[in-house]
Design a protein around this motif. Structure first.
Motif, PDB file in Angstrom:
ATOM      1  N   SER A 102       0.832  -1.200   0.000  1.00 26.32           N
ATOM      2  CA  SER A 102       0.000   0.000   0.000  1.00 26.32           C
ATOM      3  C   SER A 102       0.869   1.253   0.000  1.00 26.32           C
ATOM      4  CB  SER A 102      -0.929   0.018   1.216  1.00 26.32           C
ATOM      5  OG  SER A 102      -1.866  -1.022   1.153  1.00 26.32           O
ATOM      6  N   GLU A 105       2.536   1.708  -3.337  1.00 22.02           N
ATOM      7  CA  GLU A 105       1.574   2.217  -4.307  1.00 22.02           C
ATOM      8  C   GLU A 105       1.426   3.734  -4.186  1.00 22.02           C
ATOM      9  OE1 GLU A 105      -3.129   1.750  -5.612  1.00 22.02           O
ATOM     10  OE2 GLU A 105      -2.384   0.719  -3.824  1.00 22.02           O
ATOM     11  N   GLN A 202      -6.422   4.772  -3.915  1.00 20.56           N
ATOM     12  CA  GLN A 202      -5.482   3.685  -4.189  1.00 20.56           C
ATOM     13  C   GLN A 202      -6.157   2.336  -4.019  1.00 20.56           C
ATOM     14  OE1 GLN A 202      -3.001   4.124  -0.077  1.00 20.56           O
ATOM     15  NE2 GLN A 202      -2.294   2.543  -1.481  1.00 20.56           N
ATOM     16  N   ASN A 203      -5.547   1.320  -4.586  1.00 23.79           N
ATOM     17  CA  ASN A 203      -6.088  -0.035  -4.496  1.00 23.79           C
ATOM     18  C   ASN A 203      -5.793  -0.679  -3.148  1.00 23.79           C
ATOM     19  OD1 ASN A 203      -7.133  -0.127  -7.179  1.00 23.79           O
ATOM     20  ND2 ASN A 203      -5.037  -0.379  -7.936  1.00 23.79           N
TER      21      ASN A 203
END
Length: 281
Positions: A102, A105, A202-203
């Motif tokens: 995370s 990213e 974000q993913n």
């Protein structure tokens, strides 16, 4: 590389502050930590981290900042912003534990997109203990308009997400509002989550321990704003047995650091949770 400064503000967080700091410290360029009056081992843990490496002594700015009312939080949040020299800042609470992917990213987003001003992150809200969590639709924050490119119209999220990365290039950026509803505002005193500034969702996720006991001293924990109400909230799901928690939770740590894997809620708490879930239906 575009710089990121972490803003950390804590009080009586000794259960999870180790994981919050250690999961993010190597990702940021600077970390500004303000302790607003801890009476448990929070200060001990922060000082231990600072002395772990010479790098951390130079990277971490640590101050004790007394708080007398809810508006004082805003003053100190603004102070952290004023002290920030990097282009981006990252709000990290003492109950947040981050996955490495995370964080990578986030770095990737700001390096590749010169227009991004805000980054929102979804989270898992644990409740009862680290093994249980709430339905993501139960904890929505006011991200009024979220879009991942300028051609796409605003999209309203159907699950919990928080703005965690802010660009200091937002004109007139400042902090306003009392603790609990404080936020970031622009030169027009408009909430930055107002469909004007490019926001990326974000993913990746982070693990949120906001609804767990956050201090080893329960009486000190419940005296912190809103903690008592949160501590007894209900959960909805159990993480699968093969669920991979954030990496820092599996790494070696000092003996005085709380191990969330060794704590499970009691039978009485499960009964209360079941009754509450029935009551919501």
């Amino acid at each position: 590389m575009k710089g990121i400064t972490a803003h950390v503000m804590v009080k009586n967080e000794d259960c999870y502050i180790w994981y919050a700091i250690m999961s993010t410290i190597d990702f940021v360029d600077k970390m500004i930590i303000f302790d607003t009056g801890s009476q448990d081992d929070t200060k001990k843990i922060i000082e231990y981290v600072i002395n772990l490496k010479d790098e951390y002594k130079n990277k971490i700015i640590y101050q004790e900042t007394p708080v007398n009312n809810r508006n004082d939080f805003t003053v100190w949040r603004q102070k952290q912003l004023d002290m920030t020299e990097t282009e981006f800042f990252f709000t990290v609470d003492g109950d947040e534990i981050w996955w490495e992917d995370s964080l990578k990213e986030i770095r990737d987003i700001i390096e590749k997109d010169d227009d991004v001003k805000l980054i929102a992150t979804r989270d898992y809200y644990c409740a009862g203990d680290i093994f249980h969590y709430r339905d993501k639709k139960r904890d929505k924050y006011g991200i009024k308009g979220v879009w991942n490119n300028t051609e796409q119209p605003p999209v309203f999220l159907e699950e919990a997400a928080n703005i965690r990365i802010y660009s200091k290039n937002i004109p007139g950026l400042h902090i306003g509002g009392p603790y609990g509803i404080e936020g970031a505002f622009d030169e027009n005193n408009k909430d930055v989550q107002n469909n004007v500034y490019k926001t990326v969702v974000q993913n990746g996720y982070y693990l949120h321990a906001s609804y767990l006991q956050r201090s080893s001293m329960k009486l000190k924990d419940v005296k912190v704003y809103s903690r008592l109400r949160k501590m007894f909230t209900s959960y909805d799901y159990t993480f699968p047995k093969d669920f991979h928690f954030p990496e820092i939770m599996y790494k070696d740590k000092p003996d005085f650091i709380f191990d969330p894997f060794k704590y499970k809620m009691g039978f009485e708490r499960k009964i209360i949770n079941t009754l509450r879930r029935i009551g919501r239906k």
